[in-house]
Design a protein around this motif. Structure first.
Motif, PDB file in Angstrom:
ATOM      1  N   GLU A  93       0.718  -1.259   0.054  1.00  0.00           N
ATOM      2  CA  GLU A  93      -0.097  -0.100   0.011  1.00  0.00           C
ATOM      3  C   GLU A  93       1.073   1.284   0.032  1.00  0.00           C
ATOM      4  N   SER A  94       0.442   2.203  -0.672  1.00  0.00           N
ATOM      5  CA  SER A  94       1.049   3.573  -0.758  1.00  0.00           C
ATOM      6  C   SER A  94       0.875   4.347   0.363  1.00  0.00           C
ATOM      7  N   LEU A  95       1.881   5.014   0.717  1.00  0.00           N
ATOM      8  CA  LEU A  95       1.770   6.018   2.117  1.00  0.00           C
ATOM      9  C   LEU A  95       2.274   7.335   1.665  1.00  0.00           C
ATOM     10  N   PRO A  96       1.650   8.453   2.555  1.00  0.00           N
ATOM     11  CA  PRO A  96       2.450   9.721   2.177  1.00  0.00           C
ATOM     12  C   PRO A  96       3.702   9.900   2.136  1.00  0.00           C
ATOM     13  N   ARG A  97       4.315  10.774   1.238  1.00  0.00           N
ATOM     14  CA  ARG A  97       5.877  10.664   1.257  1.00  0.00           C
ATOM     15  C   ARG A  97       6.377  11.736   2.216  1.00  0.00           C
ATOM     16  N   ASP A  98       6.126  11.374   3.517  1.00  0.00           N
ATOM     17  CA  ASP A  98       6.789  12.211   4.386  1.00  0.00           C
ATOM     18  C   ASP A  98       8.004  11.801   4.534  1.00  0.00           C
ATOM     19  N   ALA A  99       9.186  12.504   5.448  1.00  0.00           N
ATOM     20  CA  ALA A  99      10.482  12.169   5.759  1.00  0.00           C
ATOM     21  C   ALA A  99      10.349  10.807   6.432  1.00  0.00           C
ATOM     22  N   VAL A 100      11.306   9.816   6.025  1.00  0.00           N
ATOM     23  CA  VAL A 100      11.508   8.522   6.797  1.00  0.00           C
ATOM     24  C   VAL A 100      12.040   8.758   8.002  1.00  0.00           C
ATOM     25  N   ASP A 101      11.267   8.328   9.018  1.00  0.00           N
ATOM     26  CA  ASP A 101      11.878   8.382  10.497  1.00  0.00           C
ATOM     27  C   ASP A 101      12.458   6.919  10.576  1.00  0.00           C
ATOM     28  N   LEU A 102      13.508   6.604  10.630  1.00  0.00           N
ATOM     29  CA  LEU A 102      14.239   5.264  10.744  1.00  0.00           C
ATOM     30  C   LEU A 102      14.370   5.128  12.297  1.00  0.00           C
ATOM     31  N   ASP A 103      14.979   6.226  12.779  1.00  0.00           N
ATOM     32  CA  ASP A 103      14.930   6.061  14.303  1.00  0.00           C
ATOM     33  C   ASP A 103      13.764   5.444  15.094  1.00  0.00           C
ATOM     34  N   GLY A 104      12.659   6.066  14.630  1.00  0.00           N
ATOM     35  CA  GLY A 104      11.343   5.892  15.101  1.00  0.00           C
ATOM     36  C   GLY A 104      10.977   4.215  14.819  1.00  0.00           C
ATOM     37  N   LEU A 105      11.009   3.932  13.490  1.00  0.00           N
ATOM     38  CA  LEU A 105      11.062   2.526  13.063  1.00  0.00           C
ATOM     39  C   LEU A 105      11.730   1.675  13.866  1.00  0.00           C
ATOM     40  N   ARG A 106      12.959   1.905  14.040  1.00  0.00           N
ATOM     41  CA  ARG A 106      13.460   1.020  14.709  1.00  0.00           C
ATOM     42  C   ARG A 106      13.186   0.790  16.126  1.00  0.00           C
ATOM     43  N   ALA A 107      12.917   1.809  16.854  1.00  0.00           N
ATOM     44  CA  ALA A 107      12.227   1.887  18.208  1.00  0.00           C
ATOM     45  C   ALA A 107      11.100   0.954  18.431  1.00  0.00           C
ATOM     46  N   ARG A 108      10.232   1.246  17.296  1.00  0.00           N
ATOM     47  CA  ARG A 108       8.998   0.479  17.127  1.00  0.00           C
ATOM     48  C   ARG A 108       9.102  -1.154  17.009  1.00  0.00           C
ATOM     49  N   VAL A 109      10.190  -1.413  16.249  1.00  0.00           N
ATOM     50  CA  VAL A 109      10.500  -2.963  15.753  1.00  0.00           C
ATOM     51  C   VAL A 109      11.011  -3.477  17.010  1.00  0.00           C
ATOM     52  N   ASP A 110      11.836  -2.777  17.716  1.00  0.00           N
ATOM     53  CA  ASP A 110      12.554  -3.419  18.946  1.00  0.00           C
ATOM     54  C   ASP A 110      11.537  -3.553  19.871  1.00  0.00           C
ATOM     55  N   ALA A 111      10.636  -2.491  20.188  1.00  0.00           N
ATOM     56  CA  ALA A 111       9.600  -2.544  20.991  1.00  0.00           C
ATOM     57  C   ALA A 111       8.738  -3.670  20.859  1.00  0.00           C
ATOM     58  N   ALA A 112       8.094  -3.965  19.596  1.00  0.00           N
ATOM     59  CA  ALA A 112       7.244  -5.225  19.346  1.00  0.00           C
ATOM     60  C   ALA A 112       8.071  -6.381  19.579  1.00  0.00           C
ATOM     61  N   TRP A 113       9.331  -6.650  19.509  1.00  0.00           N
ATOM     62  CA  TRP A 113      10.085  -7.676  19.874  1.00  0.00           C
ATOM     63  C   TRP A 113       9.869  -7.874  21.149  1.00  0.00           C
ATOM     64  N   GLY A 114      10.189  -6.865  22.060  1.00  0.00           N
ATOM     65  CA  GLY A 114      10.161  -7.138  23.308  1.00  0.00           C
ATOM     66  C   GLY A 114       8.875  -7.474  24.110  1.00  0.00           C
ATOM     67  N   LEU A 115       7.691  -7.203  23.449  1.00  0.00           N
ATOM     68  CA  LEU A 115       6.581  -7.545  23.657  1.00  0.00           C
ATOM     69  C   LEU A 115       6.414  -9.081  23.227  1.00  0.00           C
ATOM     70  N   TRP A 116       6.879  -9.380  22.180  1.00  0.00           N
ATOM     71  CA  TRP A 116       6.724 -10.793  21.765  1.00  0.00           C
ATOM     72  C   TRP A 116       7.382 -11.710  22.540  1.00  0.00           C
ATOM     73  N   GLN A 117       8.774 -11.410  22.971  1.00  0.00           N
ATOM     74  CA  GLN A 117       9.506 -12.483  23.922  1.00  0.00           C
ATOM     75  C   GLN A 117       9.128 -12.190  25.435  1.00  0.00           C
ATOM     76  N   GLY A 118       8.444 -11.124  25.764  1.00  0.00           N
ATOM     77  CA  GLY A 118       8.270 -10.735  27.329  1.00  0.00           C
ATOM     78  C   GLY A 118       6.837 -10.407  27.829  1.00  0.00           C
ATOM     79  N   SER A 119       5.781 -10.722  26.946  1.00  0.00           N
ATOM     80  CA  SER A 119       4.513 -10.231  27.492  1.00  0.00           C
ATOM     81  C   SER A 119       3.688 -11.693  27.543  1.00  0.00           C
ATOM     82  N   THR A 120       2.932 -11.884  28.583  1.00  0.00           N
ATOM     83  CA  THR A 120       2.313 -12.895  28.553  1.00  0.00           C
ATOM     84  C   THR A 120       0.941 -12.750  27.713  1.00  0.00           C
ATOM     85  N   ASN A 121       0.775 -11.546  27.252  1.00  0.00           N
ATOM     86  CA  ASN A 121      -0.418 -11.495  26.165  1.00  0.00           C
ATOM     87  C   ASN A 121       0.135 -10.873  24.824  1.00  0.00           C
ATOM     88  N   ARG A 122       1.189 -11.718  24.526  1.00  0.00           N
ATOM     89  CA  ARG A 122       2.065 -11.274  23.081  1.00  0.00           C
ATOM     90  C   ARG A 122       1.224 -11.348  21.927  1.00  0.00           C
TER      91      ARG A 122
END
Length: 402
Positions: A93-122
């Protein structure tokens, strides 16, 4: 009752009958007794995943049809997010061509991994994140793919690779093996585009995992051994991360040889190069492989269980402190392995205890794991009356009883 809710024993009986093979023939070729196969077909026993792979080979059917993993989302009442995720992965899907926030995406991917490995409601928490996160990461890769900034492009591919690692295990757990194989393949391509040897090795580890799940032991073994060789010759100097990834790949190769019923080779790989790598790397979680001495111990339990040495598997298990693992998923999987060991010994009280331990680490996994649900069905049929209240309580919590 959906197709995924048909007991494993009934599916085995159906495909054995369709292949026009007797119980004696199938049991003999699979290396189990005819009585054991009869109990499986009647729902009194739950086969281990390794026995299921052997039965699938004998009857020439995919392992997925015996486990009851749905081919399409409408067959599953367990997790509807997979159909949304499939659309995101296949429509770009196409998204608006805003500036790419790689730092934000990196933090969100790491946070998702943290939930997957550490949450009982993963499952619940990660499923709320991955559709939008996948859409945005893929858009970032497309936006930077032809740009002049090589480092930004490499970072985008690294983030995509790590997200595909997460999607590989998530889609597998919700029963979409087709999507799991797709994202495992994309992880390899993204890691290669990032020109990142360690991520390439981790991507091959992920690919090996899904090949094992699909009954492709030879393919998984080949991927793992080739990747080990590539790692040894692809880096200028050796690091502990390299040792950890080599060790994780050796464990894939060990499981693969066990699936081929070459149990001595499986033991040699775990006790030899995998153990050496664990000593060198120490406990860690490089690219979410959770590799270290504890993980080698957990695989030792699995190898002995594959070989039918249940007493030895339990002896090793008693000497492991699984609570030291950073991954709740691994703790849950370990508890299920022990439950299956005791199931082989007809010790139902111990089976129930370890199912409850598994539930404490992964309550949602219990609902989505077909083998767990089949094991609980077996207990409902055979456990003595004094144990039935506990069995029925588990059955209600995982949705088998209302």
């Amino acid at each position: 009752m959906g197709s995924a809710e048909i007991p494993i024993g009934e599916r085995i009986r159906f495909y054995r009958t369709a292949s026009k093979k007797s119980q004696a023939v199938v049991a003999g070729l699979a290396g189990i007794s005819e009585n054991y196969l009869s109990q499986i077909e009647r729902g009194l026993r739950t086969p281990t995943i390794d026995k299921l792979h052997q039965l699938a080979r004998v009857m020439d059917v995919p392992i997925a049809v015996l486990i009851g993993e749905p081919s399409f989302e409408e067959d599953s009442v367990l997790h509807p997010v997979a159909s949304t995720l499939q659309r995101v992965l296949t429509t770009y899907e196409s998204l608006p061509r805003d500036a790419v926030d790689l730092d934000g995406l990196r933090a969100r991917v790491d946070a998702a991994w943290g939930l997957w490995q550490g949450s009982t409601n993963r499952f619940t928490e990660v499923s709320a994140l991955v559709p939008d996160l996948t859409r945005e990461v893929q858009a970032a890769v497309r936006s930077l793919h032809r740009g002049p900034d090589v480092q930004q492009r490499r970072r985008a591919y690294q983030i995509a690779t790590d997200l595909y690692f997460l999607l590989r295990t998530f889609t597998k757990r919700v029963g979409r093996m087709d999507l799991s194989l797709m994202v495992a393949d994309r992880a390899v391509a993204s890691a290669e585009a990032a020109d990142d040897p360690l991520r390439i090795a981790a991507a091959k580890w992920n690919l090996g995992q899904i090949l094992l799940s699909q009954g492709e032991a030879e393919g998984a073994e080949d991927v793992a051994l080739r990747s080990i060789d590539e790692l040894k010759h692809g880096l200028p100097e050796r690091t502990t991360d390299q040792a950890a990834l080599e060790g994780a790949l050796w464990l894939v190769a060990a499981v693969a040889s066990g699936r081929r019923r070459d149990h001595w080779t499986a033991r040699e790989r775990v006790q030899g190069p995998a153990t050496d790598a664990a000593r060198e790397a120490g406990e860690g979680n490089v690219f979410w492989t959770v590799f270290g001495p504890l993980n080698v111990g957990l695989h030792t339990v699995s190898v002995e269980m594959q070989a039918g040495e249940v007493s030895e598997a339990l002896y090793v298990a008693d000497r492991l402190d699984v609570n030291q693992s950073p991954s709740l998923e691994r703790r849950m999987t370990f508890a299920l392995e022990i439950a299956r060991c005791y199931d082989q010994r007809h010790e139902d009280a111990a089976v129930i205890l370890h199912l409850m331990n598994a539930e404490a680490s992964g309550p949602e996994d219990m609902r989505y794991n077909t083998l767990v649900r089949d094991l609980v069905r077996s207990l409902m049929k055979r456990a003595r009356p004094t144990l039935q209240p506990q069995v029925h309580a588990i059955a209600r919590r995982i949705g088998l009883l209302t």
